[in-house]
Write a protein that holds these residues in place. Sequence first.
Motif, PDB file in Angstrom:
ATOM      1  N   ARG A   1      46.196  47.141  30.485  1.00  0.00           N
ATOM      2  CA  ARG A   1      46.496  45.813  29.927  1.00  0.00           C
ATOM      3  C   ARG A   1      46.820  44.783  31.020  1.00  0.00           C
ATOM      4  N   VAL A   2      45.944  44.730  32.004  1.00  0.00           N
ATOM      5  CA  VAL A   2      46.094  43.761  33.101  1.00  0.00           C
ATOM      6  C   VAL A   2      44.772  43.014  33.274  1.00  0.00           C
ATOM      7  N   VAL A   3      44.827  41.928  34.023  1.00  0.00           N
ATOM      8  CA  VAL A   3      43.588  41.320  34.505  1.00  0.00           C
ATOM      9  C   VAL A   3      43.415  41.794  35.946  1.00  0.00           C
ATOM     10  N   THR A   4      42.259  42.381  36.235  1.00  0.00           N
ATOM     11  CA  THR A   4      41.987  42.853  37.592  1.00  0.00           C
ATOM     12  C   THR A   4      40.961  41.947  38.248  1.00  0.00           C
ATOM     13  N   LEU A   5      41.264  41.558  39.468  1.00  0.00           N
ATOM     14  CA  LEU A   5      40.292  40.808  40.274  1.00  0.00           C
ATOM     15  C   LEU A   5      39.968  41.707  41.467  1.00  0.00           C
ATOM     16  N   LEU A   6      38.870  42.437  41.351  1.00  0.00           N
ATOM     17  CA  LEU A   6      38.479  43.328  42.456  1.00  0.00           C
ATOM     18  C   LEU A   6      37.689  42.503  43.456  1.00  0.00           C
ATOM     19  N   LYS A   7      38.283  42.324  44.653  1.00  0.00           N
ATOM     20  CA  LYS A   7      37.652  41.486  45.673  1.00  0.00           C
ATOM     21  C   LYS A   7      36.506  42.226  46.345  1.00  0.00           C
ATOM     22  N   GLY A   8      35.472  41.491  46.673  1.00  0.00           N
ATOM     23  CA  GLY A   8      34.330  42.089  47.360  1.00  0.00           C
ATOM     24  C   GLY A   8      33.306  41.012  47.638  1.00  0.00           C
ATOM     25  N   LYS A   9      32.126  41.428  48.094  1.00  0.00           N
ATOM     26  CA  LYS A   9      31.052  40.453  48.322  1.00  0.00           C
ATOM     27  C   LYS A   9      30.827  39.672  47.023  1.00  0.00           C
ATOM     28  N   VAL A  10      30.778  40.433  45.932  1.00  0.00           N
ATOM     29  CA  VAL A  10      30.824  39.805  44.604  1.00  0.00           C
ATOM     30  C   VAL A  10      32.128  40.270  43.960  1.00  0.00           C
ATOM     31  N   ASP A  11      32.992  39.335  43.644  1.00  0.00           N
ATOM     32  CA  ASP A  11      34.269  39.702  43.012  1.00  0.00           C
ATOM     33  C   ASP A  11      34.019  40.072  41.549  1.00  0.00           C
ATOM     34  N   ILE A  12      34.783  41.050  41.062  1.00  0.00           N
ATOM     35  CA  ILE A  12      34.677  41.433  39.646  1.00  0.00           C
ATOM     36  C   ILE A  12      36.018  41.140  38.985  1.00  0.00           C
ATOM     37  N   ILE A  13      35.972  40.367  37.901  1.00  0.00           N
ATOM     38  CA  ILE A  13      37.209  39.985  37.225  1.00  0.00           C
ATOM     39  C   ILE A  13      37.114  40.445  35.777  1.00  0.00           C
ATOM     40  N   SER A  14      38.147  41.166  35.325  1.00  0.00           N
ATOM     41  CA  SER A  14      38.110  41.631  33.932  1.00  0.00           C
ATOM     42  C   SER A  14      39.499  41.659  33.315  1.00  0.00           C
ATOM     43  N   ASP A  15      39.535  41.363  32.018  1.00  0.00           N
ATOM     44  CA  ASP A  15      40.795  41.487  31.270  1.00  0.00           C
ATOM     45  C   ASP A  15      40.740  42.698  30.333  1.00  0.00           C
ATOM     46  N   GLY A  16      39.759  43.545  30.555  1.00  0.00           N
ATOM     47  CA  GLY A  16      39.632  44.731  29.709  1.00  0.00           C
ATOM     48  C   GLY A  16      38.712  44.499  28.526  1.00  0.00           C
ATOM     49  N   GLU A  17      38.333  43.235  28.338  1.00  0.00           N
ATOM     50  CA  GLU A  17      37.445  42.907  27.223  1.00  0.00           C
ATOM     51  C   GLU A  17      36.183  42.245  27.776  1.00  0.00           C
TER      52      GLU A  17
ATOM     53  N   THR B   1      45.112  41.870  42.269  1.00  0.00           N
ATOM     54  CA  THR B   1      44.020  41.372  43.123  1.00  0.00           C
ATOM     55  C   THR B   1      43.704  42.355  44.264  1.00  0.00           C
ATOM     56  N   PRO B   2      43.259  43.560  43.914  1.00  0.00           N
ATOM     57  CA  PRO B   2      43.000  44.557  44.969  1.00  0.00           C
ATOM     58  C   PRO B   2      41.659  44.362  45.664  1.00  0.00           C
ATOM     59  N   HIS B   3      41.560  44.826  46.925  1.00  0.00           N
ATOM     60  CA  HIS B   3      40.238  45.010  47.523  1.00  0.00           C
ATOM     61  C   HIS B   3      39.800  46.445  47.214  1.00  0.00           C
ATOM     62  N   ALA B   4      38.612  46.814  47.677  1.00  0.00           N
ATOM     63  CA  ALA B   4      38.054  48.107  47.243  1.00  0.00           C
ATOM     64  C   ALA B   4      38.971  49.281  47.572  1.00  0.00           C
ATOM     65  N   GLY B   5      39.571  49.278  48.774  1.00  0.00           N
ATOM     66  CA  GLY B   5      40.443  50.381  49.181  1.00  0.00           C
ATOM     67  C   GLY B   5      41.654  50.475  48.274  1.00  0.00           C
ATOM     68  N   GLU B   6      42.246  49.326  47.994  1.00  0.00           N
ATOM     69  CA  GLU B   6      43.433  49.311  47.128  1.00  0.00           C
ATOM     70  C   GLU B   6      43.068  49.737  45.700  1.00  0.00           C
ATOM     71  N   PHE B   7      41.891  49.313  45.256  1.00  0.00           N
ATOM     72  CA  PHE B   7      41.464  49.699  43.902  1.00  0.00           C
ATOM     73  C   PHE B   7      41.236  51.215  43.822  1.00  0.00           C
ATOM     74  N   SER B   8      40.708  51.792  44.912  1.00  0.00           N
ATOM     75  CA  SER B   8      40.541  53.266  44.956  1.00  0.00           C
ATOM     76  C   SER B   8      41.864  53.949  44.713  1.00  0.00           C
ATOM     77  N   ARG B   9      42.887  53.453  45.397  1.00  0.00           N
ATOM     78  CA  ARG B   9      44.203  54.093  45.235  1.00  0.00           C
ATOM     79  C   ARG B   9      44.715  53.912  43.810  1.00  0.00           C
ATOM     80  N   LEU B  10      44.411  52.756  43.214  1.00  0.00           N
ATOM     81  CA  LEU B  10      44.885  52.516  41.841  1.00  0.00           C
ATOM     82  C   LEU B  10      44.230  53.461  40.845  1.00  0.00           C
ATOM     83  N   ILE B  11      42.922  53.680  41.015  1.00  0.00           N
ATOM     84  CA  ILE B  11      42.231  54.525  40.019  1.00  0.00           C
ATOM     85  C   ILE B  11      42.177  55.992  40.448  1.00  0.00           C
ATOM     86  N   GLY B  12      42.661  56.258  41.666  1.00  0.00           N
ATOM     87  CA  GLY B  12      42.743  57.634  42.139  1.00  0.00           C
ATOM     88  C   GLY B  12      41.418  58.209  42.581  1.00  0.00           C
TER      89      GLY B  12
END
Length: 492
Positions: free
Chosen positions: A398-414, A365-376
């Motif tokens: 192979r995770v479910v990501t919930l990227l928090k933001g004004k509009v949250d983005i949730i994906s399981d890769g599919e 459940t990262p916010h944008a800054g944390e997601f930046s660090r995850l994807i480099g």
Amino acid sequence: MKSITSSQMQAIDINCECLGLSRMQLMENAGASIAQAVRSSISSGRVVLVAGRGNNGGDAFVAARHLSSYEDIHTQVILIGRRSMIKTEEALKNFDLLKYSGIEAMQITDSSSLENCESLRSADIIVDAIFGTGVKGSIREPESTAIDIINSTGSSVISVDIPSGFDPDGNSFEKSIMADKTLTFHRLKKGLAREDVERYTGAIEVIDIGVCRDAEVYVGSGNLTMLNRRQVDSHKGQSGRILVVGGGEYFGAPALTAMASLRTGADIVTLALPRGVDDIVSAYSPNLIVRSLSDDRLCVEDVPVILKMIQSHDVLVIGNGLGRSDEIGEAISMILPYCRKVVVDADGFAGLKNIPVNDCDMILTPHAGEFSRLIGKKPPSDPLHRLESVLEYSRKNRVVTLLKGKVDIISDGEDVLLNRTGNEGMTVGGTGDVLAGIVGTLFAVNPAMEAASCGAFINGVAGDLAFEEHSYGLLATDIIDRITEVTRKEMS
Ligand SMILES: NC(=O)C1=CN([C@@H]2O[C@H](COP(=O)(O)OP(=O)(O)OC[C@H]3O[C@@H](n4cnc5c(N)ncnc54)[C@H](O)[C@@H]3O)[C@@H](O)[C@H]2O)[C@@H](O)CC1
Ligand SMILES: [K+]
């Protein structure tokens, strides 16, 4: 082609209703499309529509009304049951409209009357609307006889949504209509996407019934209907045992996560907390079970104790308020491979050195800054590319990501879902910790994608309620206070 389950279709239907597109409108579009398909199959002749008592039957009533305008087509409706047995308001309204289009509907309640029904045997086309996605269990009478008779007539059969009796979700079934053509609504149902189903379905056509795009793209109240419900006879622990590992740098964060978890309905919430944080959190609420760790920060020596606790909990929520250091990161990365289900938040991302972690069902459940660090790198700012980067990261790891933001983005890769509940008042500290607690609890008894998407929705709606009262002064604890208001309304 993307296929969906019957409960996903139901969720989309409810989301449409919340957006203002009524079930009646969708039924009208569905029925009109059926009529068009019949019309393009024959220019004249006898059409018999066999309708059940649910909305699948309702679609047939609409179709019959549309067909009644063609003089060369003789249209007849057979309702299996009586008018008073029609289950839904929409189907009943459309049944009642038939007489104003000059259509007399036969009402047949027993198998022998069906066997003696001459018009059923002399139809050029039979429209099969006995049941659609609402079929459950073994087929009772007289529907079972109706299926047998229709299959024996040799008439051309068009099935509405799915052949009656066929399992929409791809499970085994007892018997089914053998259709020449199946007109399924909005999307292919999962069962229809299987190989070797053509002998039941005939040619399959997916019909657009005007579903709003947003009903499928954004999480809504309908998605919450897909969550597993608490059983009346459930006993302690069945509704979730959550372990929260956090604190050290901060003490409020794990307490917020734990309280949100309890308010979402977890049975047991245990916190494993570093020294110094343990006493403060224990004093905060008598509802919390606190286990003390050995040092004032999470350390490698405490890993065996935490691994033991993981065994007696359904979900681990890790990261809230831990602080950052090499040792904390090391400890987390030693813990993750032993989790069945884990929600990683905040400082927990430091432990994601070796993902994907085998056999671990993981929500991040990262916010944008944390997601930046995850994807480099910085995530793209335009919505489409941002969404694609969440999808790709989730698929790769192979995770479910919930990227928090004004509009949250949730994906399981599919799949990808978006969530737009919530407000700018929620930028206050602690709201992410609350979200992690909600998601963790839902995750105990639901698949990761549902837990993450519905968790984001509930957190946002609770935040919107808090905003109504407190405006920009809302606190994370105000959100926790409103979780039950949301779940009572949306999940009752
Ligand atoms: N979800 C949506 O957005 C839309 C759904 N529509 C239609 O609605 C259908 C689903 O409607 P419903 O949920 O009302 O369900 P159905 O109409 O598929 O079936 C429910 C009826 O079948 C009976 N039934 C179920 N299992 C039985 C069994 N084993 N033996 C005997 N009777 C049984 C039930 O008692 C009930 O009367 C779809 O397939 C589709 O045709 C359309 O109107 C368009 C929009
Ligand atoms: K059907």
